[in-house]
Design a protein around this motif. Sequence first.
Motif, PDB file in Angstrom:
ATOM      1  N   CYS A  53       0.824  -1.213   0.000  1.00  0.00           N
ATOM      2  CA  CYS A  53       0.000   0.000   0.000  1.00  0.00           C
ATOM      3  C   CYS A  53       0.858   1.263   0.000  1.00  0.00           C
ATOM      4  O   CYS A  53       0.575   2.209  -0.753  1.00  0.00           O
ATOM      5  N   LEU A  54       1.906   1.281   0.810  1.00  0.00           N
ATOM      6  CA  LEU A  54       2.786   2.462   0.830  1.00  0.00           C
ATOM      7  C   LEU A  54       3.482   2.648  -0.511  1.00  0.00           C
ATOM      8  O   LEU A  54       3.574   3.772  -1.027  1.00  0.00           O
ATOM      9  N   GLU A  55       3.989   1.558  -1.072  1.00  0.00           N
ATOM     10  CA  GLU A  55       4.676   1.645  -2.361  1.00  0.00           C
ATOM     11  C   GLU A  55       3.724   2.080  -3.473  1.00  0.00           C
ATOM     12  O   GLU A  55       4.093   2.871  -4.337  1.00  0.00           O
ATOM     13  N   THR A  56       2.504   1.584  -3.433  1.00  0.00           N
ATOM     14  CA  THR A  56       1.530   1.945  -4.460  1.00  0.00           C
ATOM     15  C   THR A  56       1.122   3.413  -4.325  1.00  0.00           C
ATOM     16  O   THR A  56       0.999   4.121  -5.326  1.00  0.00           O
ATOM     17  N   ALA A  57       0.945   3.882  -3.105  1.00  0.00           N
ATOM     18  CA  ALA A  57       0.613   5.300  -2.891  1.00  0.00           C
ATOM     19  C   ALA A  57       1.737   6.193  -3.412  1.00  0.00           C
ATOM     20  O   ALA A  57       1.476   7.211  -4.082  1.00  0.00           O
ATOM     21  N   ALA A  58       2.974   5.822  -3.123  1.00  0.00           N
ATOM     22  CA  ALA A  58       4.117   6.608  -3.606  1.00  0.00           C
ATOM     23  C   ALA A  58       4.186   6.579  -5.128  1.00  0.00           C
ATOM     24  O   ALA A  58       4.428   7.609  -5.775  1.00  0.00           O
ATOM     25  N   TRP A  59       3.952   5.412  -5.719  1.00  0.00           N
ATOM     26  CA  TRP A  59       3.979   5.266  -7.169  1.00  0.00           C
ATOM     27  C   TRP A  59       2.897   6.128  -7.825  1.00  0.00           C
ATOM     28  O   TRP A  59       3.155   6.829  -8.806  1.00  0.00           O
ATOM     29  N   LEU A  60       1.682   6.080  -7.267  1.00  0.00           N
ATOM     30  CA  LEU A  60       0.593   6.893  -7.812  1.00  0.00           C
ATOM     31  C   LEU A  60       0.910   8.382  -7.715  1.00  0.00           C
ATOM     32  O   LEU A  60       0.623   9.143  -8.639  1.00  0.00           O
ATOM     33  N   THR A  61       1.499   8.775  -6.604  1.00  0.00           N
ATOM     34  CA  THR A  61       1.854  10.187  -6.413  1.00  0.00           C
ATOM     35  C   THR A  61       2.851  10.633  -7.481  1.00  0.00           C
ATOM     36  O   THR A  61       2.725  11.720  -8.051  1.00  0.00           O
ATOM     37  N   LYS A  62       3.829   9.784  -7.759  1.00  0.00           N
ATOM     38  CA  LYS A  62       4.824  10.118  -8.795  1.00  0.00           C
ATOM     39  C   LYS A  62       4.220  10.111 -10.184  1.00  0.00           C
ATOM     40  O   LYS A  62       4.579  10.928 -11.026  1.00  0.00           O
ATOM     41  N   GLN A  63       3.298   9.171 -10.457  1.00  0.00           N
ATOM     42  CA  GLN A  63       2.678   9.055 -11.779  1.00  0.00           C
ATOM     43  C   GLN A  63       1.770  10.238 -12.078  1.00  0.00           C
ATOM     44  O   GLN A  63       1.716  10.707 -13.199  1.00  0.00           O
ATOM     45  N   LYS A 125      -3.631  -3.892  -9.485  1.00  0.00           N
ATOM     46  CA  LYS A 125      -4.180  -5.241  -9.319  1.00  0.00           C
ATOM     47  C   LYS A 125      -3.407  -6.027  -8.263  1.00  0.00           C
ATOM     48  O   LYS A 125      -4.004  -6.731  -7.447  1.00  0.00           O
ATOM     49  N   ARG A 126      -2.071  -5.907  -8.277  1.00  0.00           N
ATOM     50  CA  ARG A 126      -1.254  -6.597  -7.262  1.00  0.00           C
ATOM     51  C   ARG A 126      -1.541  -6.061  -5.873  1.00  0.00           C
ATOM     52  O   ARG A 126      -1.629  -6.813  -4.906  1.00  0.00           O
ATOM     53  N   CYS A 127      -1.722  -4.751  -5.774  1.00  0.00           N
ATOM     54  CA  CYS A 127      -2.038  -4.146  -4.482  1.00  0.00           C
ATOM     55  C   CYS A 127      -3.392  -4.647  -3.994  1.00  0.00           C
ATOM     56  O   CYS A 127      -3.543  -5.021  -2.827  1.00  0.00           O
ATOM     57  N   SER A 128      -4.368  -4.680  -4.879  1.00  0.00           N
ATOM     58  CA  SER A 128      -5.693  -5.167  -4.510  1.00  0.00           C
ATOM     59  C   SER A 128      -5.629  -6.619  -4.046  1.00  0.00           C
ATOM     60  O   SER A 128      -6.231  -6.985  -3.033  1.00  0.00           O
TER      61      SER A 128
END
Length: 146
Positions: A53-63, A125-128
Amino acid sequence: MMIERRELLMAGAGLAAAGTLAAPAAAQQHRMEGMAMSMTDCIDDCVASHRMCLETAAWLTKQGGASATASLIAMLNDCAELCQATANSMLRESPLHTILCRACADACERCARECLSHVVDERIKRCSATCKDCAASCRMMADMAS
């Protein structure tokens, strides 16, 4: 011949990382064979969800872009925090871990749904899927303790 401290520390860190990466795979195999879940399995799933979840949030923020909504990033961060608190409660053998497991299961289920409602992407999808696994583990752990 004397081993330098840096070499020794690096070797130890490598061994520790190898051990922590192997443990979740072993826990997954354990569950797939239909055996009873251990608290260690649930802790592993909580830690995996926290990280994802933390990695996905950071990734979304960068994207940036339409998929990086404030509500999704907030949900990911909230889910990560609750997963960490739940894992910590089990590690401490807190008498409140059952309450936290139920809350974590609810949060992870919501986070999994929220992820898939915003964007269909392999990382999301992996995060979900990671959140769904954690939700199932926490629900089972809470039910076992009841």
